[in-house]
Motif scaffolding. Sequence first.
Motif, PDB file in Angstrom:
ATOM      1  N   PHE A  94       0.814  -1.210   0.000  1.00 46.84           N
ATOM      2  CA  PHE A  94       0.000   0.000   0.000  1.00 46.84           C
ATOM      3  C   PHE A  94       0.851   1.266   0.000  1.00 46.84           C
ATOM      4  O   PHE A  94       0.332   2.372  -0.097  1.00 46.84           O
ATOM      5  N   GLU A  95       2.177   1.076   0.112  1.00 39.04           N
ATOM      6  CA  GLU A  95       3.105   2.206   0.027  1.00 39.04           C
ATOM      7  C   GLU A  95       3.750   2.286  -1.351  1.00 39.04           C
ATOM      8  O   GLU A  95       4.338   3.292  -1.710  1.00 39.04           O
ATOM      9  N   GLY A  96       3.626   1.205  -2.128  1.00 39.10           N
ATOM     10  CA  GLY A  96       4.135   1.226  -3.495  1.00 39.10           C
ATOM     11  C   GLY A  96       5.469   0.553  -3.691  1.00 39.10           C
ATOM     12  O   GLY A  96       6.048   0.642  -4.781  1.00 39.10           O
ATOM     13  N   ALA A  97       5.999  -0.135  -2.675  1.00 40.25           N
ATOM     14  CA  ALA A  97       7.277  -0.831  -2.818  1.00 40.25           C
ATOM     15  C   ALA A  97       7.298  -2.019  -1.867  1.00 40.25           C
ATOM     16  O   ALA A  97       7.468  -1.856  -0.660  1.00 40.25           O
ATOM     17  N   VAL A  98       7.113  -3.220  -2.395  1.00 42.84           N
ATOM     18  CA  VAL A  98       7.056  -4.419  -1.557  1.00 42.84           C
ATOM     19  C   VAL A  98       8.472  -4.907  -1.249  1.00 42.84           C
ATOM     20  O   VAL A  98       9.266  -5.145  -2.155  1.00 42.84           O
ATOM     21  N   HIS A  99       8.782  -5.021   0.035  1.00 45.82           N
ATOM     22  CA  HIS A  99      10.084  -5.533   0.473  1.00 45.82           C
ATOM     23  C   HIS A  99       9.963  -7.048   0.618  1.00 45.82           C
ATOM     24  O   HIS A  99       9.308  -7.542   1.540  1.00 45.82           O
ATOM     25  N   ILE A 100      10.584  -7.779  -0.279  1.00 41.26           N
ATOM     26  CA  ILE A 100      10.494  -9.235  -0.285  1.00 41.26           C
ATOM     27  C   ILE A 100      11.717  -9.808   0.415  1.00 41.26           C
ATOM     28  O   ILE A 100      12.855  -9.592  -0.015  1.00 41.26           O
ATOM     29  N   HIS A 101      11.474 -10.508   1.516  1.00 39.49           N
ATOM     30  CA  HIS A 101      12.548 -11.129   2.278  1.00 39.49           C
ATOM     31  C   HIS A 101      12.720 -12.556   1.783  1.00 39.49           C
ATOM     32  O   HIS A 101      11.895 -13.427   2.035  1.00 39.49           O
ATOM     33  N   GLN A 102      13.808 -12.815   1.059  1.00 41.94           N
ATOM     34  CA  GLN A 102      14.066 -14.135   0.490  1.00 41.94           C
ATOM     35  C   GLN A 102      14.868 -14.964   1.492  1.00 41.94           C
ATOM     36  O   GLN A 102      15.997 -14.608   1.827  1.00 41.94           O
ATOM     37  N   LEU A 103      14.255 -16.019   1.959  1.00 40.28           N
ATOM     38  CA  LEU A 103      14.901 -16.851   2.955  1.00 40.28           C
ATOM     39  C   LEU A 103      16.146 -17.497   2.362  1.00 40.28           C
ATOM     40  O   LEU A 103      16.081 -18.213   1.374  1.00 40.28           O
ATOM     41  N   GLY A 104      17.263 -17.211   2.975  1.00 42.38           N
ATOM     42  CA  GLY A 104      18.524 -17.776   2.488  1.00 42.38           C
ATOM     43  C   GLY A 104      19.123 -16.986   1.347  1.00 42.38           C
ATOM     44  O   GLY A 104      20.101 -17.435   0.743  1.00 42.38           O
ATOM     45  N   GLY A 105      18.601 -15.831   1.040  1.00 39.78           N
ATOM     46  CA  GLY A 105      19.134 -15.020  -0.056  1.00 39.78           C
ATOM     47  C   GLY A 105      19.050 -13.545   0.267  1.00 39.78           C
ATOM     48  O   GLY A 105      18.681 -13.140   1.371  1.00 39.78           O
ATOM     49  N   ASP A 106      19.417 -12.718  -0.714  1.00 37.20           N
ATOM     50  CA  ASP A 106      19.357 -11.277  -0.525  1.00 37.20           C
ATOM     51  C   ASP A 106      17.926 -10.781  -0.670  1.00 37.20           C
ATOM     52  O   ASP A 106      17.169 -11.245  -1.531  1.00 37.20           O
ATOM     53  N   ASP A 107      17.570  -9.830   0.176  1.00 40.29           N
ATOM     54  CA  ASP A 107      16.256  -9.218   0.072  1.00 40.29           C
ATOM     55  C   ASP A 107      16.200  -8.324  -1.162  1.00 40.29           C
ATOM     56  O   ASP A 107      17.224  -7.849  -1.649  1.00 40.29           O
ATOM     57  N   ARG A 108      14.992  -8.114  -1.661  1.00 40.72           N
ATOM     58  CA  ARG A 108      14.830  -7.224  -2.812  1.00 40.72           C
ATOM     59  C   ARG A 108      13.533  -6.422  -2.658  1.00 40.72           C
ATOM     60  O   ARG A 108      12.658  -6.778  -1.872  1.00 40.72           O
ATOM     61  N   ILE A 109      13.464  -5.353  -3.396  1.00 40.32           N
ATOM     62  CA  ILE A 109      12.273  -4.498  -3.378  1.00 40.32           C
ATOM     63  C   ILE A 109      11.552  -4.631  -4.712  1.00 40.32           C
ATOM     64  O   ILE A 109      12.162  -4.487  -5.774  1.00 40.32           O
ATOM     65  N   GLU A 110      10.279  -4.920  -4.655  1.00 39.94           N
ATOM     66  CA  GLU A 110       9.455  -5.071  -5.862  1.00 39.94           C
ATOM     67  C   GLU A 110       8.589  -3.831  -6.006  1.00 39.94           C
ATOM     68  O   GLU A 110       7.815  -3.490  -5.116  1.00 39.94           O
ATOM     69  N   ARG A 111       8.748  -3.126  -7.133  1.00 44.60           N
ATOM     70  CA  ARG A 111       7.939  -1.959  -7.413  1.00 44.60           C
ATOM     71  C   ARG A 111       7.292  -2.116  -8.779  1.00 44.60           C
ATOM     72  O   ARG A 111       7.730  -2.901  -9.606  1.00 44.60           O
ATOM     73  N   ALA A 112       6.255  -1.325  -9.022  1.00 43.29           N
ATOM     74  CA  ALA A 112       5.569  -1.357 -10.319  1.00 43.29           C
ATOM     75  C   ALA A 112       5.089   0.048 -10.641  1.00 43.29           C
ATOM     76  O   ALA A 112       4.659   0.797  -9.761  1.00 43.29           O
ATOM     77  N   THR A 113       5.177   0.414 -11.913  1.00 42.57           N
ATOM     78  CA  THR A 113       4.731   1.726 -12.362  1.00 42.57           C
ATOM     79  C   THR A 113       3.867   1.563 -13.607  1.00 42.57           C
ATOM     80  O   THR A 113       3.722   0.461 -14.150  1.00 42.57           O
ATOM     81  N   THR A 114       3.313   2.672 -14.070  1.00 44.98           N
ATOM     82  CA  THR A 114       2.493   2.622 -15.277  1.00 44.98           C
ATOM     83  C   THR A 114       3.318   2.245 -16.500  1.00 44.98           C
ATOM     84  O   THR A 114       2.763   1.763 -17.489  1.00 44.98           O
ATOM     85  N   HIS A 115       4.621   2.456 -16.467  1.00 46.12           N
ATOM     86  CA  HIS A 115       5.490   2.089 -17.591  1.00 46.12           C
ATOM     87  C   HIS A 115       6.140   0.726 -17.402  1.00 46.12           C
ATOM     88  O   HIS A 115       6.540   0.087 -18.376  1.00 46.12           O
ATOM     89  N   HIS A 116       6.261   0.290 -16.153  1.00 43.31           N
ATOM     90  CA  HIS A 116       6.923  -0.986 -15.877  1.00 43.31           C
ATOM     91  C   HIS A 116       6.099  -1.747 -14.832  1.00 43.31           C
ATOM     92  O   HIS A 116       6.409  -1.725 -13.643  1.00 43.31           O
ATOM     93  N   SER A 117       5.047  -2.383 -15.284  1.00 41.59           N
ATOM     94  CA  SER A 117       4.190  -3.133 -14.371  1.00 41.59           C
ATOM     95  C   SER A 117       4.830  -4.478 -14.043  1.00 41.59           C
ATOM     96  O   SER A 117       5.867  -4.847 -14.612  1.00 41.59           O
ATOM     97  N   VAL A 118       4.219  -5.216 -13.135  1.00 38.56           N
ATOM     98  CA  VAL A 118       4.770  -6.511 -12.753  1.00 38.56           C
ATOM     99  C   VAL A 118       4.583  -7.513 -13.894  1.00 38.56           C
ATOM    100  O   VAL A 118       3.631  -7.426 -14.672  1.00 38.56           O
ATOM    101  N   VAL A 119       5.512  -8.439 -13.993  1.00 34.94           N
ATOM    102  CA  VAL A 119       5.420  -9.513 -14.976  1.00 34.94           C
ATOM    103  C   VAL A 119       4.706 -10.689 -14.316  1.00 34.94           C
ATOM    104  O   VAL A 119       5.118 -11.166 -13.253  1.00 34.94           O
TER     105      VAL A 119
END
Length: 532
Positions: free
Chosen positions: A246-271
């Motif tokens: 709801f803030e526009g940037a999902v923080h994905i905690h990957q167990l056993g790996g590096d965390d990453r941030i998932e974002r989406a925009t009108t030009h680059h939506s999620v695949v």
Amino acid sequence: MDIKDQGMSVHDEVIDKKPIYHDAVGTVHLVDGTDEIVLIPTPAPDPRDPLNLPQWRKWLVTITLGLFSITSVLITSGLGAILTDVQAYYDYDPRVSDLMTYPTLFMGVGNLIAMPLAMAVGRRPVFLASALVLVIGSIWCAASGSLGSHIAGRDILSMAAGQSEALCPLIIQEIHFLHERSSTLAWFSAIQSIGTAALLISSTYLTQSLGWKWWYGVFGIVNGLILALSFLFVPESRYDRPTDAFEGAVHIHQLGGDDRIERATTHHSVVLDLVRYKPRTLKNDLQIFHGSTDWRAFVTCWKQMIQCFLFPNILWVVLMNSTVLGIYVVMVTEYAGILVQPPYNFAFTTLGYVQTGQIAVALIMIPVLGYGGDFLTRKLAERKGGMSESENRLIPLIIPVIIVIGSCVFFGRAGSDPEAWSPWTIIVTYSAEYFGFISIVLLGYTYSLDSYPERAGPILVLICAVRGFISFGISYGVTKFVAQLGYASALNVCAIVFGVVSAFGLPVFFFGKKIRSKTMRWAVDNKDLNVE
């Protein structure tokens, strides 16, 4: 849908005990650069996420919900257009007034029951059940053999019709992004207003031709068709998301790996991920129940309603909605009596055409406060480095506030001294107040949903239920109120009360961010998103 159903897991403990929102709930990064809008909430790579529905499907859902709201409002609130025929049928029994006053009360009761239920079992089964009850209630009223049965039938169908006020906007909010929320809710409101006004005009002719029982019969058939459309086209919109979506940037905690941030925009939506997720199918869409039932959510919804009612900004929104509705009840109760009497002498059949003004103001609202509100939100975000504050939604309130106050003053003067005023004064001010009413409802919805996105359901119930109860109380005292004070004084009182309530919007606007920051602990679930 539960996060675990998405092939993801949730830690037993939240990694960061502080709220995921870095500033205040409702303060979001909306614009990247000059023309790239961040998609809020962040959609999941799941084809069954309702945010990933194609745009044409979203419009189809909005139109279907709008059709449901048209007949809901018409059957509960539109009886006044044919009330004289109903009174004559029951030999002018004074209890006939219950057919007009109790529906608003039971619409509020329906919201208080149905919305918590929708949080527990899903939006689709509750909405379809409401559409079915609306059909049954229409048939009940058409076949009623006594006034008591007629009143009972209207009370039951009013409980179902209440979903047009809270559940329908919730579904629309859940399938659209923040940057398009105002315009889509404006279209929903306009569909409701235009359709209801048009059918109110035709109601007198329908009743004269077929009788008032067939008024229920015809719209019972229409409600049956809407039920069929709803079954086919309105999917389940409940979807469990991590808080930072709801803030526009999902923080994905990957167990056993590096965390990453998932974002989406009108030009680059999620695949969309068709490996870990199932595709959206017609069979899945037509299922009544989706996901697991969580009865704790039923109780939680009530708890959150109480909490949100104590938020100063939400309490103010509720009061604004209730006050402007109260004024509308006064005008809708009195305008016909003024116009049919000398010196205006309107024929009864022409009164329905007064509703054409509501069609005009609904069409005005779409570009001015619908698309205009979304445009203003984006532009102000661009000026602040892409950051959007939910209080930006309150700026357009200046327009309806001025219009409502002016409408009260001129309506009251024309009612008190009709010889000195044109009948157009009554017609225009009545329509203008309706514009103020639907505009304040729209802006109150968008501000509240932007401020507390994870409390959308409880807040919508609060707004709709409280204003319904207040409308019920006002409807009993309008005639006496006006008779004691006269039109001019009564409407001046309305203007003063509304002006005072509106003035409290200034501290809400200037200190809203601080209010949202202080209330964030009760408005954020702190859900994390973790994957294997």
